[in-house]
Design a protein around this motif. Structure first.
Motif, short mmCIF file in Angstrom:
data_model
loop_
_atom_site.label_atom_id
_atom_site.label_comp_id
_atom_site.label_asym_id
_atom_site.label_seq_id
_atom_site.Cartn_x
_atom_site.Cartn_y
_atom_site.Cartn_z
N ASN A 200 0.82 -1.23 0.00
CA ASN A 200 0.00 0.00 0.00
C ASN A 200 0.85 1.26 0.00
N GLY A 201 1.93 1.23 -0.78
CA GLY A 201 2.78 2.40 -0.91
C GLY A 201 3.77 2.60 0.21
N LEU A 202 3.74 1.74 1.22
CA LEU A 202 4.67 1.85 2.34
C LEU A 202 5.80 0.84 2.18
N GLU A 203 6.98 1.24 2.66
CA GLU A 203 8.18 0.42 2.55
C GLU A 203 8.59 -0.03 3.95
N TYR A 204 8.89 -1.32 4.10
CA TYR A 204 9.21 -1.86 5.42
C TYR A 204 10.64 -2.39 5.43
N GLN A 205 11.46 -1.78 6.29
CA GLN A 205 12.87 -2.18 6.36
C GLN A 205 13.07 -3.34 7.33
N LYS A 206 12.50 -3.22 8.53
CA LYS A 206 12.69 -4.26 9.54
C LYS A 206 11.59 -5.32 9.43
N GLN A 207 11.99 -6.57 9.60
CA GLN A 207 11.07 -7.69 9.46
C GLN A 207 9.89 -7.57 10.41
N GLU A 208 10.15 -7.18 11.65
CA GLU A 208 9.10 -7.15 12.66
C GLU A 208 8.05 -6.07 12.39
N GLU A 209 8.35 -5.11 11.51
CA GLU A 209 7.40 -4.05 11.21
C GLU A 209 6.44 -4.41 10.08
N ILE A 210 6.77 -5.43 9.32
CA ILE A 210 5.92 -5.85 8.20
C ILE A 210 4.59 -6.36 8.76
N PRO A 211 3.45 -5.87 8.25
CA PRO A 211 2.15 -6.29 8.79
C PRO A 211 1.98 -7.81 8.88
N PHE A 212 2.53 -8.53 7.91
CA PHE A 212 2.43 -9.99 7.90
C PHE A 212 2.98 -10.58 9.20
N TYR A 213 4.07 -10.02 9.70
CA TYR A 213 4.69 -10.51 10.94
C TYR A 213 4.15 -9.79 12.18
N LYS A 214 3.89 -8.49 12.05
CA LYS A 214 3.50 -7.68 13.20
C LYS A 214 2.21 -8.18 13.84
N LYS A 215 1.32 -8.73 13.04
CA LYS A 215 0.02 -9.16 13.54
C LYS A 215 0.05 -10.59 14.10
N GLN A 216 1.21 -11.25 14.02
CA GLN A 216 1.32 -12.62 14.47
C GLN A 216 1.85 -12.70 15.90
N THR A 217 1.67 -13.89 16.51
CA THR A 217 2.31 -14.22 17.78
C THR A 217 3.06 -15.52 17.55
N ARG A 218 4.33 -15.40 17.24
CA ARG A 218 5.12 -16.57 16.85
C ARG A 218 5.81 -17.16 18.08
N LEU A 219 5.29 -18.28 18.55
CA LEU A 219 5.86 -19.00 19.68
C LEU A 219 6.45 -20.33 19.22
N VAL A 220 5.64 -21.16 18.63
CA VAL A 220 6.15 -22.41 18.05
C VAL A 220 7.14 -22.10 16.94
N LEU A 221 6.86 -21.08 16.15
CA LEU A 221 7.70 -20.73 15.01
C LEU A 221 8.72 -19.64 15.34
N LYS A 222 8.88 -19.34 16.61
CA LYS A 222 9.74 -18.22 17.03
C LYS A 222 11.15 -18.32 16.48
N ASN A 223 11.74 -19.50 16.51
CA ASN A 223 13.13 -19.66 16.07
C ASN A 223 13.28 -19.82 14.57
N CYS A 224 12.19 -20.21 13.89
CA CYS A 224 12.26 -20.46 12.45
C CYS A 224 12.60 -19.16 11.72
N GLY A 225 13.73 -19.17 11.03
CA GLY A 225 14.17 -17.98 10.33
C GLY A 225 15.15 -17.14 11.13
N HIS A 226 15.38 -17.52 12.41
CA HIS A 226 16.22 -16.71 13.29
C HIS A 226 17.44 -17.46 13.82
N ILE A 227 17.48 -18.77 13.65
CA ILE A 227 18.64 -19.54 14.08
C ILE A 227 19.09 -20.46 12.96
N ASP A 228 20.31 -20.96 13.07
CA ASP A 228 20.83 -21.95 12.14
C ASP A 228 20.08 -23.25 12.37
N ALA A 229 19.33 -23.69 11.36
CA ALA A 229 18.49 -24.87 11.50
C ALA A 229 19.30 -26.16 11.64
#
Length: 628
Positions: A129-158
């Motif tokens: 919608n014309g807005l640019e998101y630099q930080k991952q946590e600010e993106i609406p897709f992530y901001k509206k979530q509560t990632r507990l089970v998936l908390k580490n996915c994407g953030h640690i070496d798998a």
């Protein structure tokens, strides 16, 4: 790898691993989940490793406001970030920036501009919608979530057990072994009201208590990683991106119910998950967290992996255990139930991947904490695979009780191409449809059950107004019929008859009395089928008949499909005003159904037309279209 013989060694490794991460100059986390690997993230990982190797002493310049250490630049294979629509994905720490749709040719610029100079490459950022998101946590897709089970996915070496340990991994196991009795562990899980995330929503603690009280000395723990629903990949992402979280949950279950062995049943179509699980188990065995006398205690536990052969019915408990035993995966009559006579005839705890991934959090933080998330009868979070006609597809995690509207329009970004929401299929082939009046419904076990739907394993297929709901019902019935094991007559024969009726309807050969027959068959199959697959097989048909009966009638009476999805009901016409009489359509028609004179409008013989669409594709003047 140092062997962890007691809690002191575990704590030392945890602190050392945290320190390595904190002191890193920079961590480049490249999504190495199945989706991003298919998009080329494997090559991107190799290229970034090469760049780091060629410039080992580069000074990282992120700006004075961002503190960074004096360690190395780390290039890591992370698990699935969830934002599959935007892959391949790359997260750069400590910036917290997320680059989307990264291509191999972007690697040089990322290294030399972002890593060396701190510049942000704007065309790789997510925009909405014309807005640019630099930080991952600010993106609406992530901001509206509560990632507990998936908390580490994407953030640690798998692929590194030490990174899992650095996040607090295996502290729950440590607490269970040294501060709790097996009975107290079972009581804590019961008190949390954790319900099975595989679809049934059965209370996990009650299941564990039933196994724990069995007099038989040999007990087993089994993890269902079969996940056969079309489009579902929640469990796959956990196994690929954070396998130790599931393994720790299984070990705690083993301690709680007195089991010394566990089995993980994984779809053969999940080769990466199998590979990551094998590596995780090998690392845990090497450092002493799996095997004999874990952390110096009397508790011993071993894990085995079994690959399924792609049978959907093996998601059912008794069929799954039969398959592990080397028999054909078919459900059996109950009782006795799996908790009494499961794997090899012994009492068995059987939960799915996501359920086990919740266990360590509950033990670490307590049941009271867990019940603060979501409604009282369905606490915690739930992972969903969001697919279909929605802007942002991917893997999400939200608190139980989140509304359907929040998931589709806030996290999913709304309907694609400015389309209009029509329905969502929830619960996979065994689920039902929800429509616009249901957008405010809470996504939890009890609320959905009242609406004749179910969470299932967590598939959410969003459909817009161009979708034919009769074809949707036919698709899911075709899947279920193909996956029926054939053991019981209601499912084997009933689903076949239902599929035949649906195929007649989409072919324009249906009769109005077919609708009554579909409902009668649905009731019979639901009431008499042997297992859960058969009992829920008719739900998509029942649901669409209830909510979209007018579409069934339109197919049968008017021989029309408003969405033009059902090819047999299409009627191609040539617009005389647009036709130039070039004859290209006639020359491309495989059955000679088009006739006319050069430089005069051509016509289509609808009796001969096979609805292949070759004429429409061939027309350069857009004179041919499907009749509205």
């Amino acid at each position: 790898m140092e062997r962890i013989i007691n809690t002191e060694v575990l704590d030392r490794i945890r602190e050392a691993s945290k320190r390595i991460i904190e002191e890193s100059k920079c961590r480049i986390l490249i999504c190495a989940g199945t989706g991003c690997l298919a998009g080329g993230s494997g090559e991107i990982y190799e290229k970034m490793c090469e760049l780091v190797k060629d410039h080992p002493n580069v000074e990282v310049e992120f700006g004075a406001e961002i503190a960074h250490g004096n360690g190395e630049i780390g290039v890591k294979k992370s698990g699935c970030h969830g934002f599959c629509e935007m892959g391949p994905l790359m997260r750069i720490e400590p910036l917290g920036v997320l680059y989307t749709k990264v291509q191999l040719e972007d690697c040089e610029a990322i290294f030399h501009r972002t890593i060396e100079k701190g510049d942000i490459i704007r065309h790789l950022l997510y925009k909405q919608n014309g807005l640019e998101y630099q930080k991952q946590e600010e993106i609406p897709f992530y901001k509206k979530q509560t990632r507990l089970v998936l908390k580490n996915c994407g953030h640690i070496d798998a692929e590194n057990i030490n990174e899992y340990i650095s996040t607090g991994g295996y502290t729950a196991l440590e607490k269970a072994l040294f501060q709790m009795t097996p009975e107290e562990v079972v009581n804590e899980i019961s008190e949390s009201n954790l319900r099975g995330r595989g679809g049934g929503g059965f209370p996990t603690g009650y299941k564990w208590s039933q196994v724990a009280r069995q007099a038989e000395p040999v007990h087993y723990v089994v993890c269902n990683g079969d996940e056969g629903d079309p489009g579902a990949f929640m469990d796959r992402s956990v196994m690929e991106g954070d396998p130790h979280k599931m393994i720790e949950g299984m070990m705690i279950a083993g301690y709680a119910v007195g089991a010394k062995e566990g089995y993980i049943y994984v779809r053969a179509e999940y080769p990466l998950a199998i590979s990551r699980l094998k590596l995780a188990i090998a690392q845990a065995e090497e450092c002493g967290l799996l095997g004999e006398h874990i952390l110096g205690t009397d508790f011993s536990f071993k894990l085995h992996i079994n690959r399924g052969a792609g049978a959907f019915v093996c998601g059912e408990g008794s069929a799954l255990t039969a398959s592990i035993e080397g028999n054909r995966g078919m459900p059996r009559v109950k009782p006795p139930r799996t908790v009494e006579q499961g794997l090899f005839g012994k009492p068995t705890v059987l939960n799915n991947v996501e359920t086990f991934a919740n266990v360590s959090m509950i033990i670490s933080n307590g049941a009271a904490w867990y019940k603060t998330i979501g409604p009282e009868n369905s606490p915690g979070t739930k992972a969903f695979a969001l697919t279909g006609s929605v802007m942002n597809t991917g893997l999400i995690e939200v608190p139980m009780g989140t509304t359907l509207r929040e998931v589709i329009f806030d996290i999913g970004g709304g309907i694609k191409n400015d389309g209009k929401f029509k329905a969502v299929q929830i619960g996979g082939p065994s689920g039902g449809c929800l429509i616009t009046p249901h957008l405010e419904i809470n996504l939890d076990f009890d609320s959905l059950k009242k609406m004749g739907a179910m969470i299932g394993s967590g598939g959410l297929v969003v459909m817009d107004d161009s979708t034919c709901m009769v074809e949707v019902a036919r698709f899911f019935m075709n899947f279920t019929q193909n996956e029926s094991c054939g053991k019981c007559v209601p499912c084997r024969e009933g689903t076949k008859r239902m599929l035949e009726i649906l195929e007649r309807i989409v072919a324009g050969k249906g009769k109005i009395e077919d609708l009554d027959m579909l409902e009668e068959l649905a009731n019979t199959i639901t009431e008499t089928a042997l297992c859960g697959l058969g009992k829920s097989a008719a739900l998509p048909v029942v649901s669409t008949l209830k909510l979209f009966r007018d579409e069934y009638v339109e197919h049968i009476v008017e021989k029309k499909c408003a969405s033009h999805t059902c090819s047999a009901l299409r009627r191609y016409i040539i617009s005389p005003q647009l036709c130039k009489g070039c004859s290209k359509c006639a020359r491309n028609c495989p059955v000679g159904a088009i006739s006319g004179k050069i430089k005069e409008p051509f016509t289509i013989d609808t009796e001969k037309c096979i609805k292949c669409g070759a004429c429409e594709s061939a027309c350069a003047f857009h004179a041919i279209h499907v009749e509205a």
